[in-house]
Design a protein around this motif. Structure first.
Motif, PDB file in Angstrom:
ATOM      1  N   LEU A  73       4.603  -4.605  -3.339  1.00 34.14           N
ATOM      2  CA  LEU A  73       4.435  -3.529  -2.344  1.00 34.14           C
ATOM      3  C   LEU A  73       3.285  -3.751  -1.260  1.00 34.14           C
ATOM      4  N   LEU A  76       2.703   1.773   2.209  1.00 34.22           N
ATOM      5  CA  LEU A  76       3.007   2.801   1.638  1.00 34.22           C
ATOM      6  C   LEU A  76       2.442   4.097   2.583  1.00 34.22           C
ATOM      7  N   VAL A  89       8.392   2.887   2.739  1.00 39.13           N
ATOM      8  CA  VAL A  89       7.774   1.791   1.826  1.00 39.13           C
ATOM      9  C   VAL A  89       8.073   0.631   2.067  1.00 39.13           C
ATOM     10  N   SER A  90       7.108  -0.342   2.353  1.00 39.44           N
ATOM     11  CA  SER A  90       7.536  -1.903   2.852  1.00 39.44           C
ATOM     12  C   SER A  90       7.128  -2.681   1.722  1.00 39.44           C
ATOM     13  N   GLY A  91       7.690  -3.737   1.416  1.00 41.96           N
ATOM     14  CA  GLY A  91       7.322  -4.872   0.628  1.00 41.96           C
ATOM     15  C   GLY A  91       8.011  -6.076   0.794  1.00 41.96           C
ATOM     16  N   ILE A 178      10.134   1.091  -6.106  1.00 39.03           N
ATOM     17  CA  ILE A 178      11.180   0.554  -5.434  1.00 39.03           C
ATOM     18  C   ILE A 178      12.016  -0.313  -6.600  1.00 39.03           C
ATOM     19  N   THR A 430      -1.074  -0.852  -3.772  1.00 39.31           N
ATOM     20  CA  THR A 430      -1.292  -0.308  -5.147  1.00 39.31           C
ATOM     21  C   THR A 430      -2.683   0.000  -5.637  1.00 39.31           C
TER      22      THR A 430
END
Length: 715
Positions: A73, A76, A89-91, A178, A430
Motif C-alpha cells: 500500500l 490511504l 487506497v492506492s498501491g 486490499i 502502513t
C-alpha cells in the motif's frame, strides 16, 4: 442515486454471503433500468471471473496453483476516518510466480464494526475469520488492474464511497485492506483472494483533550561483519544499502522527513564504523572496487545519520548488539567482555561526535531477568524487549514501564506492533496508520480506565525498506492527529511511567552463542590488552581489537558459530602481529672474570610505534639472583642494547632466560636463553689441581729419600 449490486463478502473476506451463482441487486433509490443494466453486467462478470457453479465444479477436480503475489500500500486517504468521508487506497501488486495471473482485480475490504481494544485486535489476528472484514464489490468500487506477467508490478487505486463501506460508524479502529482476485494459469478463477494487504484506520468522533504519548524508534543496525582477514563479509551489499535507493538510506531519509522530536534513532555504532571504513576504502576485499560515488555515498550516510542523532537525540545499542543472554550465562567471562564492548561503543561515539543514551536490545525472545539486571547500568539505561518475553504485561501498562531488579528498577521499552503478522508488505502508509490507530486505541482504553498508561510507540522493523516512492510529509501526517502527543523517547523517559510487576522469561531451550565463542573473544581481548600495554602511540590497534571482541560476542553467531570463531581467530592473529616484531637477544655464552660482571641484552622494535618494555631474568640456579631490567622506551624501528649486572656469588654458573615484560609483569615474545659462568671459579679449581699435584710430588720425593736412607743404613 446509488446501486449496490452483487454479494457482500463474508467476514473472512473469502466466501460471499449469497449464492455464488446468483446476483443481488439493491436499488437504493435508483432507476430500474440502471439497476437491471448493472445486474446484467455483474452476471456477465461473474461468468467471466469463473465464479459460477461450472467453474466451482472444475476447481474441485483441478489443483489450484499456489499464489505468490505481494501487495504494498502506498497511499490511504483519509488518515483518520470521518463520517461521510470516502476512502481511497492506492498501491501495487507484484507477481512473484513464474506464470501469468490474468484479469487481476483489487477490492477494498473492511468490517462493519471496529475494534475498540488491542485485545480484540490480537484475538482477531489469531482467528482470521473475524479479522479481514467484508469485501466491497459494488460497481466502480474495485480496480481492474489487468494481466500480470511474472516478475512484474502493476499499480491499483480503489475508491469506495462512505455509503458503500457499510460500516456502523462507531468509534474505534477499522482494519481496512486490499484483496486481489485473479485468474490463474489453468484458466480458473477462485473467489478466494490470491494476495492481501491490511492496515488500520481510526474513527473518533470527539477526540479527547488529553493527548496520547506517541513516538517512533528508528533502528540502524549493523547488517554484516568483519571476516577472518579483517575485510567486510559483503561490502558491496552494505554500500548498496547505504547509497541512495538502498534500504538503510531509504529509512534514514524517511526518519529525516519527520518533524523534530517525533522519534529517536537507535544506532549500532558498528554500522557507523563500517560506513566510515567504506567511505575511506578500508577493509574491503581486493575483488570489490568501490567508485568515488560509492565512497561519497557512504560518507554522506555517516554524516546525515550523525546529524539526525544530534537533531533528535539518540539511543545507542552496544557495539554490534552483543548476545546478552550468552554473557549472563557465562558470568566468569562476562565482565571483561562487557568492558571491551563498552570501549568499542564509546570510542565510536567519540569519533563521530555524538552523545547517546545507552540501551540494551537482546535478540528476540532472549531477555531474562538477569539480562535486565545486567543491562540496568546507572539506572537510566532502557531495555528493548519483545512482548513475547513478558508475562503479565498489558497495553494499559504502556510501552514504557519500570521493571524491578536486585540492582534497582530498569526501564523497559516493549516492542508490540499493532500490525505484526497482518497480510501485505510494510510501507510508509502502513506505519502511519499503525501510529494513529495505536494512539486511537489508547484513547479508548484511557476513556474507560483513567489509570491506564496506554501509549503509541512504534519500534520500526530493523530490516524494513520503506522504498523511495513515498511522498514528503506522508508519515508526518501521523503527528498532526489531534489526540497525538509526539515526543522523543528521551522526553518520554522523563515523565512518570508505570510499574511492570510481571516476569521476563525465555524458553529454557533458547540458544545463545556458545562458550567456545566467548573463550575465543576473551583470548582476543587479553592479546589486545597486552599489545596496548606495550605500544605507546597506537590507540587504533586497541580500538580495532575492542571492535573485533564486540563483534565476536554478537548475537549474529547463534546459528553460524564456526564463522564467528574463524573471525575471532583471524582478529587475534592481526592483534598479535606487533608482538612478533619485538625481539630480545642475548650472547650465546657469558664468562665472568670474577664473581661479578655484566652482559648485554639487545631489544629490537620492528614495529612502527614507540614501545615500552622491561626484561625479567630467570636462572636455573636458585642461588643465582639477577634483578629485572626496569622498563625502557624504545622508538619505532630502533635497537636498544641494555647492560645487565650479575653476581654469581661463588656459584659455578647457570642457564639464564631473559623475557620481555610489560609494566604489569606480563610476559610476551620469545625469550632469550644463554649460559653464565665465572672464570674465577675455574682458577680456584686449577689451583686445587696444582696443589694436589705438588703434594703428590712431595710425597714421591720423601718416599725416594726414605728408601735411600734405608739402603745406606743397611750398607
Amino acid at each position: 442515486m446509488t446501486c449496490a449490486v452483487g454479494p457482500r463478502a463474508h467476514p473472512d473476506g473469502g466466501v460471499p454471503t449469497s449464492n455464488m451463482g446468483s446476483v443481488t441487486v439493491s436499488a437504493r433509490g435508483c432507476h430500474a433500468l440502471s439497476c437491471i443494466t448493472a445486474a446484467v453486467a455483474l452476471a456477465l462478470s461473474t461468468l467471466a471471473l469463473g465464479l459460477g457453479p461450472t467453474s466451482t465444479a472444475q476447481a474441485a477436480t483441478v489443483a489450484e496453483p499456489t499464489p505468490n503475489l505481494s501487495v504494498r500500500l502506498s497511499a490511504l486517504s483519509p488518515t483518520v476516518l470521518k463520517k461521510g468521508a470516502d476512502i481511497t487506497v492506492s498501491g501495487a501488486v507484484t507477481n512473484r510466480n513464474d506464470f501469468d495471473w490474468d484479469n487481476v482485480q483489487a477490492y477494498l475490504v473492511i468490517p462493519r464494526s471496529p475494534f475498540t481494544s488491542r485485545a480484540q485486535v490480537d484475538d482477531a489476528k489469531t482467528n482470521s475469520s473475524s479479522y479481514t472484514g467484508e469485501r466491497v464489490v459494488e460497481i466502480d468500487s474495485f480496480d481492474n488492474v489487468g494481466d500480470l506477467a511474472p516478475g512484474k508490478t502493476l499499480p491499483f487505486t480503489v475508491k469506495v464511497t462512505y455509503e458503500q463501506l457499510g460500516i456502523t460508524g462507531a468509534d474505534g479502529v477499522y482494519p481496512v485492506g486490499i484483496q486481489i482476485l485473479a485468474t490463474g494459469p489453468d484458466g480458473l478463477r477462485s473467489n478466494n483472494a490470491v494476495a492481501r494487504a491490511t492496515t488500520f484506520i481510526p474513527l473518533l468522533h470527539d477526540p479527547p483533550k488529553a493527548q496520547i504519548p506517541t513516538s517512533v524508534a528508528w533502528p540502524f543496525l549493523m547488517p554484516t561483519y568483519r571476516q577472518a582477514d579483517g575485510t567486510y563479509a559483503d561490502a558491496q551489499a552494505l554500500i548498496d544499502a547505504i547509497n541512495p535507493g538502498g534500504r538503510l538510506r531509504n529509512m534514514l531519509g524517511l526518519a529525516r522527513s519527520t518533524p523534530t522530536d517525533t522519534g529517536t534513532v537507535v544506532i549500532d555504532p558498528a554500522l557507523l564504523t563500517a560506513a566510515n571504513d567504506l567511505a575511506r576504502g578500508r577493509r574491503i576485499d581486493a575483488g570489490i572496487k568501490l567508485s568515488d560515488g560509492d565512497k561519497l555515498g557512504a560518507e554522506s550516510f555517516v554524516n546525515e545519520l550523525a546529524a539526525l542523532a544530534r537533531r533528535d537525540r539518540c539511543w545507542v545499542v552496544p557495539y554490534d548488539r552483543p548476545d546478552l543472554l550468552a554473557l549472563s550465562r557465562n558470568e566468569d567471562l562476562d565482565a571483561p567482555l562487557r568492558d571491551a564492548v563498552e570501549a568499542a561503543t564509546s570510542d565510536a561515539l567519540d569519533k563521530f561526535d555524538i552523545s547517546c543514551r545507552t540501551v540494551s536490545w537482546p535478540q528476540a525472545d532472549s531477555a531474562t531477568k538477569e539480562v535486565a539486571q545486567e543491562a540496568r547500568g546507572p539506572g537510566d539505561q532502557p531495555l528493548i524487549v519483545a512482548e513475547s518475553n513478558l508475562t503479565g504485561w498489558d497495553r494499559r501498562d504502556g510501552s514504557l514501564v519500570k521493571f524491578g531488579t536486585a540492582a534497582g528498577p530498569v526501564p523497559l521499552l516493549v516492542d508490540d506492533a499493532l500490525d505484526d503478522s497482518v497480510p501485505g508488505e510494510d510501507s510508509v502508509v502502513t506505519l502511519r496508520q499503525r501510529i494513529v490507530s495505536e494512539s486511537a486505541l489508547a484513547v479508548l482504553q484511557r476513556a474507560i480506565d483513567p489509570k491506564s498508561s496506554a501509549d503509541a510507540i512504534a519500534v520500526v522493523n530493523p530490516d524494513w525498506n520503506p522504498g523511495t516512492t513515498w511522498e514528503e510529509g506522508l508519515l508526518g501526517a501521523a503527528f498532526d492527529v489531534p489526540w497525538v502527543d509526539a515526543a522523543g523517547l528521551d522526553s518520554l523517559l522523563t515523565r512518570p511511567i508505570g510499574q511492570f510487576d510481571g516476569a521476563i522469561e525465555v524458553d529454557k531451550d533458547v540458544k545463545s552463542i556458545g562458550r567456545p565463542q566467548l573463550l575465543a573473544a576473551t583470548d582476543l581481548d587479553k592479546t589486545a590488552g597486552l599489545v596496548a600495554a606495550i605500544l605507546l602511540d597506537d590507540n587504533a590497534v586497541q580500538a580495532t581489537a575492542s571492535q573485533d571482541v564486540a563483534q565476536g560476542v554478537s548475537g549474529r553467531w547463534r546459528s553460524t558459530g564456526s564463522t564467528g570463531l574463524a573471525s575471532l581467530r583471524g582478529a587475534r592473529q592481526r592483534a598479535a602481529k606487533p608482538l612478533s616484531k619485538i625481539t630480545i637477544e642475548g650472547p650465546p655464552r657469558v664468562t665472568l672474570s670474577s664473581d661479578t660482571g655484566s652482559f648485554p641484552l639487545t631489544i629490537t622494535n620492528g614495529t612502527d610505534h614507540r614501545l615500552r618494555t622491561g626484561v625479567r631474568i630467570d636462572s636455573s640456579n636458585r642461588s643465582l639472583t639477577i634483578p629485572n631490567v626496569e622498563p625502557v622506551t624504545i622508538e619505532a624501528d630502533e635497537r636498544r642494547t641494555l647492560t645487565v649486572k650479575v653476581d654469581v656469588g661463588g656459584q659455578s654458573g647457570a642457564s639464564v632466560t631473559a623475557t620481555l615484560i610489560t609494566d604489569e609483569n606480563r610476559a610476551f615474545g620469545k625469550p632469550a636463553e644463554f649460559n653464565v659462568q665465572s672464570s674465577a671459579v675455574g682458577a680456584v679449581i686449577w689451583a686445587g689441581f696444582a696443589i694436589a699435584g705438588l703434594l703428590v710430588a712431595v710425597a714421591v720425593v720423601r718416599r725416594i729419600i726414605k728408601k735411600r736412607r734405608s739402603a745406606a743404613s743397611d750398607g
